[in-house]
Structure formats: C-alpha cells, structure tokens
Write an enzyme that holds these catalytic residues in place. Structure first.
Site, PDB file in Angstrom:
ATOM      1  N   CYS A   6       0.813  -1.215   0.000  1.00 38.34           N
ATOM      2  CA  CYS A   6       0.000   0.000   0.000  1.00 38.34           C
ATOM      3  C   CYS A   6       0.850   1.269   0.000  1.00 38.34           C
ATOM      4  O   CYS A   6       2.077   1.218   0.146  1.00 38.34           O
ATOM      5  CB  CYS A   6      -0.938   0.003   1.210  1.00 38.34           C
ATOM      6  SG  CYS A   6      -2.356   1.113   0.992  1.00 38.34           S
ATOM      7  N   ASP A 141      -6.886  -3.378  11.177  1.00 35.01           N
ATOM      8  CA  ASP A 141      -5.808  -2.409  11.334  1.00 35.01           C
ATOM      9  C   ASP A 141      -5.863  -1.821  12.735  1.00 35.01           C
ATOM     10  O   ASP A 141      -6.821  -2.052  13.477  1.00 35.01           O
ATOM     11  CB  ASP A 141      -5.914  -1.301  10.288  1.00 35.01           C
ATOM     12  CG  ASP A 141      -4.569  -0.649   9.978  1.00 35.01           C
ATOM     13  OD1 ASP A 141      -3.606  -0.876  10.733  1.00 35.01           O
ATOM     14  OD2 ASP A 141      -4.483   0.081   8.970  1.00 35.01           O
TER      15      ASP A 141
END
Length: 234
Positions: A6, A141
């Site tokens: 990412c 997350d």
C-alpha cells in the site's frame, strides 16, 4: 497468501511491488504523508498490468466521492476506513453493478481505556462487516488516539485472532480477512501464524521513507509472508 503493498506514490514503486509478486497495490486518497491525487493514480494505473488489483484507500462518508475516484482512475478495489456503514457499502457496490471489490477496514483500538468495551465494539463491527455480501474482504488495522490506518502500529495478534474467530462463528465460506498494522519482514510470520488471515497489507514496513519503497524490505516482506502462508496450508 494474498499480499497488498500500500501507499504507492510512483509508477516505479508500484511496478516494483508487482515484479516482487504482490497481488495488489494501494493508493492513499485519505489525508496522509503518502496521500496521492486522482491524476497521479490514473497515470500510475495506466502503466500497471491487468492482473494486479488497484486499491484506493478512502476515509469519507460520501460514497459518490469514492465512486468518482474509482471510475476516473481505473481502480478495481475500494478500501473504506471509518465506521462500517452498510448503506454506503451497498450503494457503492450497486453503482458498479457489484463488480467493484470493497474492503472494509475494522480498526482495533490499541490503547483503549476500557479494553472490554473497545473489544465489544470491535467484535460488533466485525460481525456486521462479515455479514454484508457487498464486502469482499475485511481488513484489520490499528487505531490509536482516534486515528486509524497507516500508523505502522502492531498490536496483540493472538487476542485479536480470538475476537475474529468469535465474530466469524461457523459462517461458510470463511470471510476474507486481511491483516495490517505494523507488519514488516521480521514480524509477519508471527502475525500470520496467530491470526491466520487470508491476506496481509503493508506500507511503512517496506519503505525507505514515507511514500518511497525500499526494494530489499519489500521483496523480503513478500517472501516472508508467502512462506508463512505456506505453513498454514501444510
């Protein structure tokens, strides 16, 4: 083991990730040191092969904003941060005829004053996200001081794994779970062994500086993640 690299900010880094074997590359549209523009991403995506997933990371309550960015940049996946909003997810999915893959992020509060209450909120959101057919995958997350995503903060994977298993229950097929948060080459085997996710997501753990990838770290991370994933299968 599905792997997403990412917070790409250049075609060079996105192609490096693809060459190293990444299944997906991500671009951060949310406020961040690694934030990119629609124009940047459209240009990068044009230079990427068809087989790799192109993921936009969003933190907005407006599904039409996400739709605009996806449609104008050639993204194949929308990763949504913030509280799970079933109506928003369904509307966004319908706008693309169910073809857009949607990743819902569910954040684990790492420094909660009331651990039990925070865990209850986390589990309830997982249950809701797992139950929504328009959610292609759920990403775990870390959240800290009201912020989530891109923090590079690891957390208690074994504890989170227990909550995830409860939230899944006996549901079949098993929901896709993507693990993120403070992962790097050195700890991803431990994290995968504990949580047994379908995939992993990394940004800061493979960087030389914010938004710039380190080739050795990136390749090492993917190799370590795939090796750990192979052990789960065995």
């Amino acid at each position: 083991m599905w792997v997403k690299i990412c917070a790409n900010t250049s075609l060079k880094d996105a192609l490096l990730a693809v060459d190293a074997g990444a299944d997906a590359v991500g671009f951060v549209f949310a406020p961040s040191k690694r934030q990119v523009t629609l124009e940047q991403v459209a240009e990068i995506v044009e230079g990427l092969p068809e087989g790799v997933e192109k993921v936009g990371v969003f933190d907005t309550d407006d599904p039409y904003e996400v739709e605009h960015f996806v449609a104008c940049s050639g993204l194949t996946v929308a990763q949504l941060h913030g509280a799970f909003d079933q109506e928003k997810v369904q509307l966004l999915s319908n706008e693309f005829g169910g073809e857009l893959k949607i990743i819902q992020t569910v954040a684990y509060e790492v420094e909660a004053e009331d651990r039990a209450a925070a865990d209850k909120r986390f589990e309830e959101m997982l249950v809701a996200a797992f139950a929504e057919p328009a959610v292609w995958a759920v990403l775990l997350d870390a959240a800290k001081a009201g912020r989530s995503g891109g923090l590079g903060v690891a957390y208690d994977w074994a504890h989170v794994a227990e909550i995830v298993r409860r939230a899944m229950g006996p549901r079949e097929p098993r929901p896709r779970v993507i693990l993120a948060g403070g992962l790097k080459q050195e700890n991803v085997p431990e994290a995968i062994a504990a949580v047994q996710p379908w995939g992993v997501d990394v940004a800061s753990g493979v960087e030389a500086s914010p938004g710039v990838k380190d080739e050795a770290r990136l390749r090492g991370f993917i190799e370590a993640a795939r090796a750990a994933g192979d052990k789960l299968i065995k």
